[in-house]
Design a protein around this motif. Structure first.
Motif, short mmCIF file in Angstrom:
data_model
loop_
_atom_site.label_atom_id
_atom_site.label_comp_id
_atom_site.label_asym_id
_atom_site.label_seq_id
_atom_site.Cartn_x
_atom_site.Cartn_y
_atom_site.Cartn_z
N VAL A 1 29.14 51.38 74.89
CA VAL A 1 27.74 51.16 75.24
C VAL A 1 27.60 51.18 76.75
O VAL A 1 28.58 51.17 77.49
N GLY A 2 26.35 51.15 77.22
CA GLY A 2 26.11 51.13 78.66
C GLY A 2 26.72 52.34 79.33
O GLY A 2 26.43 53.48 78.96
N ARG A 3 27.63 52.09 80.29
CA ARG A 3 28.33 53.17 80.98
C ARG A 3 29.82 53.16 80.64
O ARG A 3 30.64 53.67 81.41
N GLU A 4 30.17 52.58 79.53
CA GLU A 4 31.57 52.47 79.14
C GLU A 4 32.15 53.85 78.78
O GLU A 4 31.42 54.77 78.41
N VAL A 5 33.47 53.93 78.88
CA VAL A 5 34.20 55.12 78.46
C VAL A 5 35.28 54.68 77.49
O VAL A 5 36.06 53.76 77.79
N CYS A 6 35.34 55.31 76.33
CA CYS A 6 36.39 55.04 75.35
C CYS A 6 37.10 56.35 75.04
O CYS A 6 36.49 57.30 74.54
N ASP A 7 38.38 56.40 75.35
CA ASP A 7 39.19 57.61 75.25
C ASP A 7 40.31 57.34 74.24
O ASP A 7 41.19 56.52 74.48
N SER A 8 40.25 58.00 73.09
CA SER A 8 41.21 57.78 72.01
C SER A 8 42.02 59.05 71.78
O SER A 8 41.45 60.14 71.66
N ARG A 9 43.37 58.89 71.68
CA ARG A 9 44.25 60.05 71.56
C ARG A 9 45.30 59.80 70.50
O ARG A 9 45.86 58.70 70.41
N THR A 10 45.57 60.82 69.70
CA THR A 10 46.61 60.72 68.68
C THR A 10 47.52 61.93 68.76
O THR A 10 47.10 63.03 69.15
N TRP A 11 48.77 61.71 68.38
CA TRP A 11 49.75 62.79 68.30
C TRP A 11 50.67 62.45 67.14
O TRP A 11 51.31 61.40 67.14
N LEU A 12 50.73 63.32 66.14
CA LEU A 12 51.53 63.05 64.95
C LEU A 12 52.40 64.25 64.64
O LEU A 12 51.89 65.37 64.48
N ALA A 13 53.71 64.01 64.53
CA ALA A 13 54.67 65.07 64.23
C ALA A 13 55.20 64.90 62.81
O ALA A 13 55.79 63.86 62.48
N HIS A 14 54.99 65.92 61.97
CA HIS A 14 55.63 65.97 60.65
C HIS A 14 56.97 66.68 60.84
O HIS A 14 57.04 67.90 60.93
N ASN A 15 58.04 65.88 60.91
CA ASN A 15 59.37 66.46 61.13
C ASN A 15 60.15 66.68 59.85
O ASN A 15 61.21 67.32 59.87
N LYS A 16 59.66 66.13 58.74
CA LYS A 16 60.28 66.33 57.44
C LYS A 16 59.21 66.73 56.43
O LYS A 16 58.02 66.44 56.63
N GLY A 17 59.64 67.37 55.36
CA GLY A 17 58.71 67.91 54.39
C GLY A 17 58.15 66.87 53.43
O GLY A 17 58.55 65.70 53.42
N TYR A 18 57.17 67.33 52.65
CA TYR A 18 56.55 66.53 51.60
C TYR A 18 55.81 65.31 52.13
O TYR A 18 55.61 64.34 51.41
N GLY A 19 55.41 65.36 53.39
CA GLY A 19 54.66 64.25 53.98
C GLY A 19 53.17 64.44 53.81
O GLY A 19 52.67 65.56 53.72
N ASN A 20 52.45 63.33 53.80
CA ASN A 20 51.00 63.34 53.63
C ASN A 20 50.39 62.49 54.73
O ASN A 20 50.74 61.32 54.89
N SER A 21 49.48 63.07 55.51
CA SER A 21 48.81 62.30 56.57
C SER A 21 47.32 62.58 56.54
O SER A 21 46.89 63.70 56.27
N ARG A 22 46.56 61.54 56.83
CA ARG A 22 45.11 61.65 56.95
C ARG A 22 44.69 60.87 58.20
O ARG A 22 45.16 59.75 58.43
N GLN A 23 43.79 61.48 58.97
CA GLN A 23 43.23 60.80 60.13
C GLN A 23 41.71 60.93 60.10
O GLN A 23 41.18 62.01 59.87
N LEU A 24 41.05 59.80 60.36
CA LEU A 24 39.59 59.78 60.47
C LEU A 24 39.23 58.97 61.70
O LEU A 24 39.56 57.78 61.79
N HIS A 25 38.59 59.60 62.65
CA HIS A 25 38.22 58.96 63.91
C HIS A 25 36.71 59.10 64.11
O HIS A 25 36.19 60.22 64.12
N LYS A 26 36.04 57.97 64.24
CA LYS A 26 34.59 57.98 64.40
C LYS A 26 34.20 57.25 65.68
O LYS A 26 34.79 56.23 66.04
N THR A 27 33.17 57.79 66.36
CA THR A 27 32.62 57.13 67.54
C THR A 27 31.10 57.04 67.39
O THR A 27 30.46 57.95 66.85
N ILE A 28 30.56 55.94 67.87
CA ILE A 28 29.12 55.74 67.96
C ILE A 28 28.83 55.49 69.43
O ILE A 28 29.26 54.47 69.99
N VAL A 29 28.15 56.42 70.09
CA VAL A 29 28.02 56.40 71.55
C VAL A 29 26.57 56.13 71.91
O VAL A 29 25.67 56.86 71.50
#
Length: 426
Positions: free
Chosen positions: A280-308
């Motif tokens: 809110v106001g003059r704020e800054v929110c900086d969100s970062r993700t890094w995900l490595a699938h190094n082995k098989g049969y993996g399942n990942s889900r990411q959901l990122h929401k912002t209200i500015v």
């Protein structure tokens, strides 16, 4: 030190504070400080800092945090209203006097007075080097193999300060490391709060190693005051058959930059990484993700929401990497953004790097404003415009707030969201 306004030099100040601390005698801390000095502070010409300015840091004189502990009433006043074991860190230092006994619920906790004996970062970054060099110690948390913990563990990080010097920026760093044994299960809530309204700087790193067939439910609550600067790094090492669920609620701070990095190093792992930010106001929110699938049969889900809102800015940068031979990987990353102010801004960059065949991965991003037709429809049902806006905002956030299993904790997050909406801030 390109990119910073003229005035105080943060890099020089940090080096001076490091030299005056006990950490200057520790080899690992020295190595991180030397790396920080070699790299220097980034400027906005660098891709990863294009939308996040550090100019404001040069306005302050960085000062060490106070070492006086708060009273028990302060801890109780900031405590979350839930049945949990609370472990308290004050300005980065473990406080057994203010903490509950975690052993009865299955957690082992040990404080180490100097940095070290923790995994190297998955993704190196300038403020990670700063935290690793300046943290007064490491809080080691362990869940033994085969143990299902009885209650959630709350890591309460309290920022305290004395005095009212507007040019001073109290400077604290928190370092925690969590190990889950094989076949264990635990819930950990990482909670940041300000005891005061003064501007302050928080650096934080939480590293997590999840053993085979373990299950972790992790929640981060960024509830610091509106003048806070918060730079944090969460690292996840995920082994075979693990289930890791990490939800971050970034709801406070003048400048927040939060990193979540993960490595899936075993087959059949399930990972969920989600976040909700509301600058809110003059704020800054900086969100970062890094995900490595190094082995098989993996399942990942990411959901990122912002209200500015207002003239605030949100930044999202996420990447999924699939290593060669990590077959049958199923990864998905979504970033949805809701703009409430005419001058509100969001910058988003989801990415995929795939080096294996026979995988299923996707990413997407949306940016939009409240639909006037939705507002009109609700108003025709006798709902005021402000109430209708709130309903739409809460509905937008619901996919993430509903993920909080504990009703009391969910209520705290919803209340925090409500306090940051325009009607409550007038």
């Amino acid at each position: 030190m390109a990119g910073l306004a003229k005035g105080n030099n943060p890099l020089q100040q940090w080096h001076h504070l490091f030299a005056a601390s006990d950490n200057s005698k520790n080899g690992e801390a020295q190595a991180h400080m030397q790396q920080l000095l070699r790299e220097g502070l980034p400027d906005r010409k660098q891709e990863n800092w294009k939308y996040t300015s550090l100019d404001a840091l040069s306005r302050y004189v960085f000062v060490p945090p106070q070492t006086t502990l708060p009273g028990r009433d302060v801890r109780d006043g900031l405590a979350l209203p839930m049945d949990a074991v609370c472990v308290v860190l004050v300005n980065g230092r473990y406080s057994p006097e203010l903490s509950d006994d975690p052993t009865a619920c299955g957690f082992r906790v040990q404080w180490q007075n100097h940095p070290g004996s923790v995994p190297d970062a998955i993704q190196q970054e300038i403020f990670l080097h700063l935290t690793e060099s300046m943290a007064p110690g490491v809080l080691h948390i362990e869940v033994p193999p085969e143990r299902v913990t009885d209650k959630p563990l709350v890591l309460m990080n309290i920022s305290m300060s004395s005095g009212n010097d507007h040019d001073a920026l109290p400077f604290s760093h928190t370092r925690c490391h969590l190990t889950l044994g094989s076949n264990s299960k635990a819930t950990v809530i990482e909670y940041y709060a300000s005891q005061h309204t003064q501007a302050h700087f928080t650096g934080a790193r939480l590293s997590i190693v999840a053993g085979e067939n373990s299950e972790l439910h992790h929640v981060k609550l960024g509830f610091e005051n509106p003048r806070a600067y918060h730079f944090s790094h969460n690292d996840l090492w995920v082994n075979q058959d693990c289930r890791v669920f990490s939800n971050s609620y970034l709801l406070g701070g003048q400048l927040v930059r939060h990193h979540t990095s993960g490595r899936i190093d075993g087959e059949n792992a399930t990972v969920r990484i989600n976040s909700l930010a509301l600058p809110v106001g003059r704020e800054v929110c900086d969100s970062r993700t890094w995900l490595a699938h190094n082995k098989g049969y993996g399942n990942s889900r990411q959901l990122h929401k912002t209200i500015v809102q207002d003239t605030a800015r949100a930044v999202f940068n996420g990447q999924i990497t699939v290593a060669p031979h990590a077959i049958k990987t199923d990864g998905q990353m979504t970033n949805n953004n809701l703009l409430l102010g005419r001058l509100a801004e969001v910058d988003t960059k989801p990415q995929l790097e795939i080096y294996a065949d026979d995988v299923k991965c996707s990413h997407g991003a949306t940016v939009g404003r409240i639909d006037n037709e939705q507002l009109f429809y609700l108003q025709t049902r006798g709902i005021s415009q402000s109430a209708a806006r709130r309903m739409i905002i809460y509905a937008f956030a619901a996919e993430l707030t509903d993920a909080i299993a504990d009703e009391s904790l969910r209520g705290v997050v919803l209340e925090r969201i409500g306090l940051r909406l325009p009607e409550e801030r007038q």
